[in-house]
Design a protein around this motif. Structure first.
Motif, mmCIF file in Angstrom:
data_model
loop_
_atom_site.group_PDB
_atom_site.id
_atom_site.type_symbol
_atom_site.label_atom_id
_atom_site.label_comp_id
_atom_site.label_asym_id
_atom_site.label_seq_id
_atom_site.Cartn_x
_atom_site.Cartn_y
_atom_site.Cartn_z
ATOM 1 N N MET A 15 0.831 -1.207 0.000
ATOM 2 C CA MET A 15 0.000 0.000 0.000
ATOM 3 C C MET A 15 0.866 1.258 0.000
ATOM 4 N N ILE A 16 1.954 1.239 0.752
ATOM 5 C CA ILE A 16 2.851 2.400 0.787
ATOM 6 C C ILE A 16 3.670 2.481 -0.498
ATOM 7 N N PHE A 17 4.101 1.323 -1.006
ATOM 8 C CA PHE A 17 4.913 1.271 -2.229
ATOM 9 C C PHE A 17 4.148 1.785 -3.450
ATOM 10 N N SER A 18 2.821 1.757 -3.394
ATOM 11 C CA SER A 18 2.038 2.278 -4.516
ATOM 12 C C SER A 18 2.302 3.770 -4.721
ATOM 13 N N GLY A 19 2.805 4.445 -3.690
ATOM 14 C CA GLY A 19 3.158 5.859 -3.814
ATOM 15 C C GLY A 19 4.290 6.098 -4.799
ATOM 16 N N VAL A 20 5.148 5.100 -4.996
ATOM 17 C CA VAL A 20 6.227 5.218 -5.980
ATOM 18 C C VAL A 20 5.636 5.364 -7.384
ATOM 19 N N PHE A 21 4.624 4.570 -7.674
ATOM 20 C CA PHE A 21 3.986 4.663 -8.988
ATOM 21 C C PHE A 21 3.236 5.977 -9.148
ATOM 22 N N PHE A 22 2.699 6.486 -8.035
ATOM 23 C CA PHE A 22 2.042 7.789 -8.089
ATOM 24 C C PHE A 22 3.051 8.878 -8.417
ATOM 25 N N ALA A 23 4.226 8.803 -7.814
ATOM 26 C CA ALA A 23 5.282 9.781 -8.100
ATOM 27 C C ALA A 23 5.706 9.694 -9.561
ATOM 28 N N LEU A 24 5.781 8.476 -10.090
ATOM 29 C CA LEU A 24 6.122 8.323 -11.507
ATOM 30 C C LEU A 24 5.069 8.966 -12.402
ATOM 31 N N VAL A 28 6.395 11.744 -15.125
ATOM 32 C CA VAL A 28 6.463 11.378 -16.549
ATOM 33 C C VAL A 28 6.275 12.572 -17.488
ATOM 34 N N PRO A 29 5.342 13.488 -17.249
ATOM 35 C CA PRO A 29 5.191 14.612 -18.178
ATOM 36 C C PRO A 29 6.430 15.498 -18.315
ATOM 37 N N PHE A 30 7.311 15.469 -17.336
ATOM 38 C CA PHE A 30 8.507 16.299 -17.381
ATOM 39 C C PHE A 30 9.702 15.602 -18.035
ATOM 40 N N MET A 31 9.517 14.351 -18.423
ATOM 41 C CA MET A 31 10.602 13.613 -19.074
ATOM 42 C C MET A 31 10.648 13.940 -20.562
ATOM 43 N N GLU A 32 11.811 13.740 -21.156
ATOM 44 C CA GLU A 32 11.973 14.015 -22.583
ATOM 45 C C GLU A 32 11.549 12.786 -23.384
ATOM 46 N N LEU A 33 10.245 12.637 -23.528
ATOM 47 C CA LEU A 33 9.669 11.542 -24.296
ATOM 48 C C LEU A 33 8.681 12.123 -25.305
ATOM 49 N N ALA A 44 0.171 3.805 -17.544
ATOM 50 C CA ALA A 44 0.644 2.529 -17.003
ATOM 51 C C ALA A 44 1.033 2.660 -15.534
ATOM 52 N N SER A 45 1.685 3.758 -15.168
ATOM 53 C CA SER A 45 2.080 3.922 -13.764
ATOM 54 C C SER A 45 0.861 4.176 -12.875
ATOM 55 N N PHE A 46 -0.137 4.873 -13.401
ATOM 56 C CA PHE A 46 -1.356 5.101 -12.628
ATOM 57 C C PHE A 46 -2.108 3.790 -12.398
ATOM 58 N N ILE A 47 -2.194 2.976 -13.430
ATOM 59 C CA ILE A 47 -2.861 1.674 -13.290
ATOM 60 C C ILE A 47 -2.073 0.779 -12.339
ATOM 61 N N ALA A 48 -0.750 0.781 -12.450
ATOM 62 C CA ALA A 48 0.082 -0.022 -11.551
ATOM 63 C C ALA A 48 -0.094 0.434 -10.103
ATOM 64 N N MET A 49 -0.207 1.747 -9.899
ATOM 65 C CA MET A 49 -0.417 2.271 -8.552
ATOM 66 C C MET A 49 -1.710 1.717 -7.959
ATOM 67 N N GLU A 50 -2.780 1.767 -8.711
ATOM 68 C CA GLU A 50 -4.064 1.278 -8.224
ATOM 69 C C GLU A 50 -4.027 -0.222 -7.952
ATOM 70 N N VAL A 51 -3.435 -0.973 -8.864
ATOM 71 C CA VAL A 51 -3.382 -2.431 -8.710
ATOM 72 C C VAL A 51 -2.574 -2.815 -7.477
ATOM 73 N N VAL A 52 -1.402 -2.209 -7.302
ATOM 74 C CA VAL A 52 -0.552 -2.534 -6.150
ATOM 75 C C VAL A 52 -1.241 -2.137 -4.851
ATOM 76 N N PHE A 53 -1.891 -0.978 -4.830
ATOM 77 C CA PHE A 53 -2.580 -0.535 -3.618
ATOM 78 C C PHE A 53 -3.699 -1.494 -3.238
ATOM 79 N N TRP A 54 -4.517 -1.882 -4.206
ATOM 80 C CA TRP A 54 -5.642 -2.763 -3.901
ATOM 81 C C TRP A 54 -5.202 -4.182 -3.578
ATOM 82 N N ILE A 55 -4.123 -4.663 -4.157
ATOM 83 C CA ILE A 55 -3.589 -5.979 -3.780
ATOM 84 C C ILE A 55 -3.130 -5.943 -2.331
ATOM 85 N N GLY A 56 -2.439 -4.879 -1.962
ATOM 86 C CA GLY A 56 -2.045 -4.720 -0.561
ATOM 87 C C GLY A 56 -3.251 -4.667 0.356
#
Length: 87
Positions: A15-24, A28-33, A44-56
């Protein structure tokens, strides 16, 4: 009991680690992509955040999930508990 304690710690960690995906998601908008890559990686990072949080949340169970969900909500961080009025 040790197995249950291990599961609770893993669930809280997820649940706490999902914050890493939130930070990503925020970074991401500030990266040179290219634009399509930014959209893909932020989604993808937003979906990963939700999935990891709910699994926890599923691992720790309903009671602990609601308790820690309230603690992780920034709105509740600075509220005083047990406010007493002095008359």
């Amino acid at each position: 009991m040790k197995k249950k304690n291990w599961q609770i710690k893993l669930g809280i960690f997820l649940m706490i680690f999902s914050g890493v995906f939130f930070a990503l998601t925020i970074l991401v908008p500030f990266m040179e992509l290219e634009t399509n890559q930014k959209v893909f990686w932020s989604s993808a990072s937003f979906i990963a955040m939700e999935v990891v949080f709910w699994i926890g949340g599923l691992i720790v169970g309903k009671e602990l999930f609601t308790k820690y969900k309230a603690r992780l909500n920034p709105v509740n961080w600075f509220k005083e508990k047990n406010k007493k009025k002095n008359y």
